[in-house]
Scaffold this motif. Structure first.
Motif, PDB file in Angstrom:
ATOM      1  N   MET A   1      51.445  40.785  45.858  1.00 11.87           N
ATOM      2  CA  MET A   1      50.242  40.241  45.222  1.00 11.87           C
ATOM      3  C   MET A   1      49.804  41.155  44.070  1.00 11.87           C
ATOM      4  O   MET A   1      49.901  42.373  44.159  1.00 11.87           O
ATOM      5  CB  MET A   1      49.116  40.116  46.246  1.00 11.87           C
ATOM      6  CG  MET A   1      47.850  39.457  45.717  1.00 11.87           C
ATOM      7  SD  MET A   1      46.505  39.414  46.932  1.00 11.87           S
ATOM      8  CE  MET A   1      47.250  38.394  48.205  1.00 11.87           C
ATOM      9  N   LEU A   2      49.318  40.531  42.998  1.00 11.44           N
ATOM     10  CA  LEU A   2      48.867  41.269  41.837  1.00 11.44           C
ATOM     11  C   LEU A   2      47.668  42.149  42.176  1.00 11.44           C
ATOM     12  O   LEU A   2      46.815  41.779  42.978  1.00 11.44           O
ATOM     13  CB  LEU A   2      48.468  40.267  40.744  1.00 11.44           C
ATOM     14  CG  LEU A   2      48.154  40.822  39.351  1.00 11.44           C
ATOM     15  CD1 LEU A   2      49.414  41.378  38.704  1.00 11.44           C
ATOM     16  CD2 LEU A   2      47.548  39.729  38.482  1.00 11.44           C
ATOM     17  N   ARG A   3      47.594  43.321  41.585  1.00 17.54           N
ATOM     18  CA  ARG A   3      46.421  44.180  41.751  1.00 17.54           C
ATOM     19  C   ARG A   3      45.232  43.565  41.037  1.00 17.54           C
ATOM     20  O   ARG A   3      45.354  43.085  39.900  1.00 17.54           O
ATOM     21  CB  ARG A   3      46.692  45.575  41.168  1.00 17.54           C
ATOM     22  CG  ARG A   3      47.508  46.453  42.073  1.00 17.54           C
ATOM     23  CD  ARG A   3      47.600  47.890  41.594  1.00 17.54           C
ATOM     24  NE  ARG A   3      46.842  48.233  40.425  1.00 17.54           N
ATOM     25  CZ  ARG A   3      47.349  48.912  39.379  1.00 17.54           C
ATOM     26  NH1 ARG A   3      48.618  49.274  39.379  1.00 17.54           N
ATOM     27  NH2 ARG A   3      46.587  49.226  38.350  1.00 17.54           N
ATOM     28  N   PRO A   4      44.026  43.578  41.650  1.00 13.17           N
ATOM     29  CA  PRO A   4      42.851  42.955  41.019  1.00 13.17           C
ATOM     30  C   PRO A   4      42.544  43.476  39.625  1.00 13.17           C
ATOM     31  O   PRO A   4      42.178  42.708  38.735  1.00 13.17           O
ATOM     32  CB  PRO A   4      41.723  43.286  42.002  1.00 13.17           C
ATOM     33  CG  PRO A   4      42.401  43.430  43.318  1.00 13.17           C
ATOM     34  CD  PRO A   4      43.723  44.046  43.018  1.00 13.17           C
ATOM     35  N   ASP A   5      42.701  44.796  39.414  1.00 10.46           N
ATOM     36  CA  ASP A   5      42.356  45.354  38.112  1.00 10.46           C
ATOM     37  C   ASP A   5      43.339  44.960  37.020  1.00 10.46           C
ATOM     38  O   ASP A   5      43.096  45.218  35.835  1.00 10.46           O
ATOM     39  CB  ASP A   5      42.250  46.886  38.195  1.00 10.46           C
ATOM     40  CG  ASP A   5      43.540  47.544  38.634  1.00 10.46           C
ATOM     41  OD1 ASP A   5      44.262  46.964  39.456  1.00 10.46           O
ATOM     42  OD2 ASP A   5      43.829  48.655  38.157  1.00 10.46           O
ATOM     43  N   LEU A   6      44.443  44.315  37.399  1.00  9.99           N
ATOM     44  CA  LEU A   6      45.375  43.788  36.404  1.00  9.99           C
ATOM     45  C   LEU A   6      45.031  42.357  36.017  1.00  9.99           C
ATOM     46  O   LEU A   6      45.494  41.861  34.989  1.00  9.99           O
ATOM     47  CB  LEU A   6      46.817  43.857  36.921  1.00  9.99           C
ATOM     48  CG  LEU A   6      47.367  45.262  37.183  1.00  9.99           C
ATOM     49  CD1 LEU A   6      48.804  45.180  37.685  1.00  9.99           C
ATOM     50  CD2 LEU A   6      47.292  46.123  35.919  1.00  9.99           C
ATOM     51  N   LEU A   7      44.201  41.700  36.831  1.00 12.92           N
ATOM     52  CA  LEU A   7      43.822  40.315  36.544  1.00 12.92           C
ATOM     53  C   LEU A   7      42.467  40.238  35.833  1.00 12.92           C
ATOM     54  O   LEU A   7      42.296  39.457  34.896  1.00 12.92           O
ATOM     55  CB  LEU A   7      43.785  39.494  37.834  1.00 12.92           C
ATOM     56  CG  LEU A   7      43.461  38.001  37.687  1.00 12.92           C
ATOM     57  CD1 LEU A   7      44.420  37.324  36.710  1.00 12.92           C
ATOM     58  CD2 LEU A   7      43.519  37.312  39.045  1.00 12.92           C
ATOM     59  N   LEU A   8      41.504  41.044  36.277  1.00 15.92           N
ATOM     60  CA  LEU A   8      40.197  41.083  35.623  1.00 15.92           C
ATOM     61  C   LEU A   8      39.761  42.532  35.452  1.00 15.92           C
ATOM     62  O   LEU A   8      39.859  43.330  36.390  1.00 15.92           O
ATOM     63  CB  LEU A   8      39.149  40.316  36.438  1.00 15.92           C
ATOM     64  CG  LEU A   8      39.235  38.790  36.438  1.00 15.92           C
ATOM     65  CD1 LEU A   8      38.170  38.194  37.348  1.00 15.92           C
ATOM     66  CD2 LEU A   8      39.088  38.217  35.020  1.00 15.92           C
ATOM     67  N   GLN A   9      39.280  42.824  34.260  1.00 20.46           N
ATOM     68  CA  GLN A   9      38.873  44.186  33.950  1.00 20.46           C
ATOM     69  C   GLN A   9      37.482  44.188  33.309  1.00 20.46           C
ATOM     70  O   GLN A   9      37.236  43.421  32.376  1.00 20.46           O
ATOM     71  CB  GLN A   9      39.870  44.834  32.977  1.00 20.46           C
ATOM     72  CG  GLN A   9      41.286  44.920  33.511  1.00 20.46           C
ATOM     73  CD  GLN A   9      42.288  45.386  32.467  1.00 20.46           C
ATOM     74  OE1 GLN A   9      41.954  45.548  31.289  1.00 20.46           O
ATOM     75  NE2 GLN A   9      43.515  45.623  32.902  1.00 20.46           N
ATOM     76  N   PRO A  10      36.549  45.036  33.794  1.00 18.28           N
ATOM     77  CA  PRO A  10      35.252  45.149  33.130  1.00 18.28           C
ATOM     78  C   PRO A  10      35.391  45.846  31.786  1.00 18.28           C
ATOM     79  O   PRO A  10      36.033  46.890  31.677  1.00 18.28           O
ATOM     80  CB  PRO A  10      34.426  45.980  34.116  1.00 18.28           C
ATOM     81  CG  PRO A  10      35.433  46.746  34.910  1.00 18.28           C
ATOM     82  CD  PRO A  10      36.652  45.884  34.992  1.00 18.28           C
ATOM     83  N   THR A  11      34.814  45.252  30.754  1.00 17.51           N
ATOM     84  CA  THR A  11      34.836  45.828  29.405  1.00 17.51           C
ATOM     85  C   THR A  11      33.431  45.720  28.818  1.00 17.51           C
ATOM     86  O   THR A  11      32.578  45.002  29.344  1.00 17.51           O
ATOM     87  CB  THR A  11      35.819  45.070  28.485  1.00 17.51           C
ATOM     88  OG1 THR A  11      35.230  43.817  28.094  1.00 17.51           O
ATOM     89  CG2 THR A  11      37.158  44.817  29.176  1.00 17.51           C
ATOM     90  N   PRO A  12      33.166  46.408  27.707  1.00 18.98           N
ATOM     91  CA  PRO A  12      31.849  46.291  27.078  1.00 18.98           C
ATOM     92  C   PRO A  12      31.484  44.865  26.683  1.00 18.98           C
ATOM     93  O   PRO A  12      30.302  44.525  26.604  1.00 18.98           O
ATOM     94  CB  PRO A  12      31.967  47.195  25.849  1.00 18.98           C
ATOM     95  CG  PRO A  12      32.995  48.214  26.235  1.00 18.98           C
ATOM     96  CD  PRO A  12      33.986  47.457  27.066  1.00 18.98           C
ATOM     97  N   LYS A  13      32.469  44.008  26.440  1.00 16.83           N
ATOM     98  CA  LYS A  13      32.184  42.617  26.059  1.00 16.83           C
ATOM     99  C   LYS A  13      31.983  41.702  27.256  1.00 16.83           C
ATOM    100  O   LYS A  13      31.415  40.619  27.132  1.00 16.83           O
ATOM    101  CB  LYS A  13      33.320  42.065  25.193  1.00 16.83           C
ATOM    102  CG  LYS A  13      33.360  42.623  23.782  1.00 16.83           C
ATOM    103  CD  LYS A  13      34.391  41.898  22.939  1.00 16.83           C
ATOM    104  CE  LYS A  13      34.347  42.374  21.487  1.00 16.83           C
ATOM    105  NZ  LYS A  13      35.322  41.641  20.637  1.00 16.83           N
ATOM    106  N   GLY A  14      32.465  42.112  28.424  1.00 18.09           N
ATOM    107  CA  GLY A  14      32.421  41.270  29.611  1.00 18.09           C
ATOM    108  C   GLY A  14      33.701  41.424  30.406  1.00 18.09           C
ATOM    109  O   GLY A  14      34.564  42.235  30.051  1.00 18.09           O
TER     110      GLY A  14
END
Length: 342
Positions: free
Chosen positions: A1-14
């Protein structure tokens, strides 16, 4: 299974999805592709390239920003799926306001659910929150994520307003309510409670109330309280009536037309007496469009994700609660969102 931080990452834009190359609720600068959870301005901005959202959210954004608020738009109904560069995206009701959605992102066996803003209690103006099963990572808001926030029954607060109208028929009741979602919800609850008199509204509510009416949400007779007539007769006409406007409208010259007003404010923050006092609120109505502490914690238990991510508010308290329950949790510490309306 894919690591969560590879699918969604918090950034200054969202939150950013690298494999799909899109953002969730980006609010700092325009992006090429955005998925929007709901129409509040601290989540939905104009100027993006492609915008994907529920049809009602797209209509609300058009009301607020004009028809050309994005280069292109795509409407997605609840439960309908779409593929974005191989990433599956679908929406589930969030129960926050009309058109509000949880955004579910799936890729390589991983399912992540982003709630945006949400609440669990009855709201006659929007679809009820639906927990997303088999969620590996649940990304929850935390606006009222402190045990002190336990909101009363909405009907009880509406009854308090109606009782005040009965008790003080010689006074105008000026109720501050956020222009999108909260104002329409208060009006609809008043109608369900049997209040059939015309309700006066600020001009900034007109387009949004018209949209709610157009999709079958009956708000009854609404009259604009924007007349330039400052005569005594015009002023007297507001006695015993309910006027609903954005909270800031009652702080300026516009509000001076109302006779002996009782100032109310519909917000989850009205449970804090000091806030009500500071704003000169005589009738604080604890009516929130966000989940309170019990709703937040009960929802996490119900969804039962493998990991909890927390954003938008009192992140540390909800993370600490989760850790004490033996859950994996992390605060996202993203951009500050406006939680003043509550």
């Amino acid at each position: 299974m894919l690591r969560p931080d590879l699918l969604l990452q918090p950034t200054p834009k969202g939150l950013y999805c690298p494999p799909g190359d899109f953002y969730l609720d980006p609010v700092r600068g325009a992006v090429d592709r955005a998925v929007i959870s709901h129409g509040h301005s601290d989540h939905a901005r104009g100027g993006h390239g492609k915008v994907l959202a529920h049809p009602d959210t797209l209509a609300i954004m058009a009301c607020r920003y004009g028809a050309n608020f994005a280069k292109s738009t795509q409407a997605l109904e609840y439960g309908e799926t779409v593929e974005i560069n191989g990433v599956t995206v679908w929406l589930a009701p969030a129960g926050h306001i009309l058109g509000s959605a949880q955004v579910v992102v799936e890729h390589k066996g991983l399912r992540m659910t982003f709630t945006g803003d949400y609440k669990r209690r009855f709201d006659p103006t929007c679809a009820t929150f639906e927990p997303v099963e088999n969620t590996h990572v649940f990304i929850s808001e935390a606006t009222f994520a402190l045990p002190v926030f336990r909101h009363p029954d909405t009907g009880h607060e509406i009854d308090r307003l109606l009782q005040s109208v009965t008790d003080f028929p010689e006074r105008a009741h000026c109720i501050g309510a956020y222009s999108l979602g909260k104002a329409q919800r208060v009006i609809r609850h008043l109608r369900l409670a049997g209040y059939d008199d015309p309700i006066f509204i600020h001009g900034s509510l007109e387009k949004l109330c018209a949209h709610y009416q157009s999709v079958g949400i009956d708000l009854g007779t609404l009259i604009l309280a924007t007349s330039d007539d400052t005569s005594k007769a015009a002023r007297e006409a507001f006695r015993g009536k309910i006027i609903i406007a954005p909270p800031g409208a009652f702080e300026g010259k516009w509000a001076q037309r109302f006779p002996d007003p009782i100032l109310g404010f519909a917000s989850g923050w009205m449970s804090i007496k000091q806030r009500a006092k500071q704003r000169g609120v005589e009738l604080p109505l604890v009516i929130s469009d966000h989940a309170d502490w019990d709703e937040l914690t009960d929802t996490v238990r119900e969804v039962n994700p493998e990991e909890l991510w927390v954003t938008y508010g009192r992140e540390d308290a909800l993370v600490r609660w989760a850790e004490l329950e033996g859950r994996r949790a992390r605060p996202l510490r993203m951009v500050a969102y406006d939680d003043e309306a509550g």
